[in-house]
Design a protein around this motif. Sequence first.
Motif, PDB file in Angstrom:
ATOM      1  N   GLN A  10       0.846  -1.190   0.000  1.00 54.11           N
ATOM      2  CA  GLN A  10       0.000   0.000   0.000  1.00 54.11           C
ATOM      3  C   GLN A  10       0.877   1.235   0.000  1.00 54.11           C
ATOM      4  O   GLN A  10       1.738   1.412   0.858  1.00 54.11           O
ATOM      5  N   TYR A 146      -8.083   3.900  -4.094  1.00 50.95           N
ATOM      6  CA  TYR A 146      -6.880   3.225  -4.573  1.00 50.95           C
ATOM      7  C   TYR A 146      -7.159   2.556  -5.909  1.00 50.95           C
ATOM      8  O   TYR A 146      -8.314   2.234  -6.240  1.00 50.95           O
ATOM      9  N   GLU A 164      -2.625   5.022  -4.020  1.00 52.57           N
ATOM     10  CA  GLU A 164      -3.675   5.990  -3.721  1.00 52.57           C
ATOM     11  C   GLU A 164      -3.805   6.993  -4.854  1.00 52.57           C
ATOM     12  O   GLU A 164      -2.803   7.446  -5.417  1.00 52.57           O
TER      13      GLU A 164
END
Length: 319
Positions: A10, A146, A164
């Motif tokens: 992430q 995302y 993101e």
Amino acid sequence: MAAGDHTVLQLSTPSTANLSAKVHPLVIFNICDCYVRRPDQAERVIGTLLGSVLPDGTVDIRNSYAVPHTESAEQVALDIEYHHNMLVSHQKVNPKEVIVGWYSTGLGVTGGSALIHDFYSREVPNPVHLTVDTGFRNGEGTIKAYVSVNLALGDRQLAAQFQEIPLDLRMVEAERLGCMYHFNHLRRYLIVMPILFLTLCEYDHQFVEKPVDILKTTAVDKLPNDLEGMEVTMQRLLALIDDVYKYVDDVVEGRVAADNSIGRFISDTVASLPKLSPSVFDKLVNDSLQDQLLLLYLSSITRTQLGLAEKLNTAAQIL
């Protein structure tokens, strides 16, 4: 779907790709409502995002619905048949709304998110993953979007990288008024709603600059009637006309540089106005107002007659 075979990366920094998302407040309220109504054993809720892709590439998220699922540390199971039935029902009402991604409650993405995202990747290319932190772990309802990129070495997939993307959450005046109305009536029952409202206001930089001040000064117990709404609208229209007058005067006096696009827009706006004399315009307004007053009078008489009939029927049954 097994969750142990996927690695998730992430990235909190917004992606540099030319992709962004815009979400309407209705979607956030739907997600929070589904979270409040979730089964006792469920830690989060997931669902499908509906909308369209604008010509500039922005993903416009306008609607959503929850999808039942079961999730554990080892696997994730979705009710795919329910998902397809809901999609067919929604498209009967609005065929222009298509799948643009999916949502989940919680902060960030997990290993199970990669599996769910893989399923939606087969439904639509490059789906958007929207996360809403209904637990308010950072003291606010964090909302992020995302997109996923698969990292592979040769034919072997190494990980799913979630990047993101910029998210635009804005409310027009009518939606802001609805948010305030629901906030006033739901704050006694749900803790999530007032914090969500403040979060929406924080994201809404264009229409809401000071959410706390607006909440104190404009929170009302009822929606304004037609006359009150017209009065506010006319005041803002007059203020905009004054701004246009000031801009034109500044351009004529040479204090502001002329902008051809603004000039053409003002010219088109003025040309679109009907040419009516003041007397004709007053007559149209008065006729319309009289029609409205007549409708209100008839509806009031009908309401009174129904009330009397109900009381007479109740008295007759008692006797």
